[in-house]
Design a protein around this motif. Structure first.
Motif, PDB file in Angstrom:
ATOM      1  N   MET A  92      -5.646  -4.282   1.084  1.00 59.76           N
ATOM      2  CA  MET A  92      -5.312  -3.278   0.079  1.00 59.76           C
ATOM      3  C   MET A  92      -6.534  -2.601  -0.542  1.00 59.76           C
ATOM      4  SD  MET A  92      -2.006  -4.952  -1.852  1.00 59.76           S
ATOM      5  CE  MET A  92      -1.729  -3.399  -2.717  1.00 59.76           C
ATOM      6  N   ASP A 143       1.395   4.037  -3.117  1.00 59.85           N
ATOM      7  CA  ASP A 143       0.844   5.355  -2.802  1.00 59.85           C
ATOM      8  C   ASP A 143       1.233   6.343  -3.894  1.00 59.85           C
ATOM      9  OD1 ASP A 143       1.027   8.186  -1.496  1.00 59.85           O
ATOM     10  OD2 ASP A 143      -0.213   7.000  -0.139  1.00 59.85           O
ATOM     11  N   LEU A 154       0.832  -1.204   0.000  1.00 60.15           N
ATOM     12  CA  LEU A 154       0.000   0.000   0.000  1.00 60.15           C
ATOM     13  C   LEU A 154       0.862   1.248   0.000  1.00 60.15           C
ATOM     14  CD1 LEU A 154      -3.063  -0.593   2.384  1.00 60.15           C
ATOM     15  CD2 LEU A 154      -3.100  -0.010  -0.049  1.00 60.15           C
ATOM     16  N   THR A 213      -4.682   1.627  -6.103  1.00 61.08           N
ATOM     17  CA  THR A 213      -5.707   0.917  -5.330  1.00 61.08           C
ATOM     18  C   THR A 213      -7.056   1.630  -5.310  1.00 61.08           C
ATOM     19  OG1 THR A 213      -4.929   1.996  -3.307  1.00 61.08           O
ATOM     20  CG2 THR A 213      -3.994  -0.160  -3.845  1.00 61.08           C
TER      21      THR A 213
END
Length: 318
Positions: free
Chosen positions: A261, A155, A151, A176
């Motif tokens: 996630m 980003d 994650l 995501t």
């Protein structure tokens, strides 16, 4: 005198054979003793399997025929209504398409990358042992921890992926939170986590190949590519068969990375069958509907396993 001596010698040489009935009774007694010993050792294992494997399957099958929300005192029997709703729902069809895509990509790329890495590791280059350990490490790390790390990598504002994209003059996508990128992001993470296990299993299989067969192929003038495709791959077919079954089952049951996630989103773009089962039961309290989806997954896995043993195993060279 001679007759007595001969009779005495004959008695010492041979003993009278046991009657057939006595031998039969002794054989039956041994069989019963062996059966009792087998039952003594097998019963605890069979009891555990029955309680923790078969009974939940039967209980889930019963719940799939009911309407229950975890709160009502008793489930309401509604027959096959949950199954009818499943197979007429467009959203469930989307879930199945996502699941099939997930399984095919994860299993296929894991096998291809795994055997490529195993081939490199088998060359015994400097630092191979350290690299092998690094590649295998993600397999033993919890999926929740891996999801949290990736994650941060994905980003779009502070992650490593942003830095790499900016280095080539591109902007990092919203991995995501964008429906078109979320599933590829999870596929990358899932393959990265599992490819080390596949590589190690293939490496063990390669190390067990008969050296005389490989040496004979080299003496016959086979180059590396022909040696790999005509000798190594067929001899590795039992390993491939094992990995196809285990990786397929694991891909169908993927859950932790999805939960950390994306949570099945955005807009159900990453909702696989395993996440759909959890979502319906524990987020929407639709236990019967979730149990029906679970039964569908059980049947699919049983069918795939039967097909693999029926047709794929015929091409396996033991």
């Amino acid at each position: 005198m001679a007759t007595v001596a001969e009779e005495h010698v004959g008695v010492q040489r041979t003993s009278p054979p046991s009657p057939p009935r006595r031998r039969s009774a002794l054989h039956q007694r041994r069989q019963r003793r062996g059966a009792a010993l087998f039952a003594l050792f097998a019963f605890p294992n069979l009891a555990l399997i029955a309680v923790f494997a078969y009974w939940p399957v039967l209980e889930n099958l019963y719940l799939s025929l009911t309407n229950w929300d975890f709160i009502s005192p008793e489930p309401l029997f509604i027959g096959l209504s949950n199954y009818a709703q499943l197979f007429t729902s467009s959203s469930f069809l989307d879930v199945m398409v996502t699941t099939v895509t997930w399984v095919v990509v994860v299993v296929g790329l894991s096998l291809v990358l795994g055997i490529a890495l195993a081939s490199l590791f088998s060359m015994k280059l400097p630092g191979t042992a350290a690299v092998t350990g690094i590649v295998f490490a993600p397999h033993v790390i919890a999926g929740a921890a891996i999801g949290a790390v990736w994650l941060f990598i994905f980003d779009p504002n502070y992650g490593l992926a942003r830095t790499l994209f900016e280095a080539v003059g591109l902007s990092s996508p919203d991995w995501t939170t964008d429906a078109s990128w979320a599933l590829p992001a999870l596929l990358i993470v899932s393959i990265w986590k599992g490819v080390g296990f596949v590589a190690i299993v293939y490496l063990a299989g390669m190390q067990g190949l008969p050296s005389e067969v490989l040496e004979a192929a080299r003496l016959d003038g086979a180059n590396r590519w022909r040696l790999f495709t005509r000798i190594v791959l067929p001899l590795l077919s039992p390993t491939t068969f094992f990995l196809v079954i285990t990786q397929t089952i694991a891909a169908f049951q993927a859950f932790d990375i999805i939960a950390i996630m994306t949570g099945g989103g955005p807009a159900s773009a990453t909702t696989t069958l395993s996440w759909f089962i959890y979502e319906q039961a524990f987020q929407r309290s639709n236990v019967g509907y979730s149990a029906a989806a679970g039964t569908v997954m059980f049947v699919i896995l049983m069918f795939i396993t039967m097909l693999q043993f029926r047709y794929v195993e015929r091409k396996v060279h033991y």
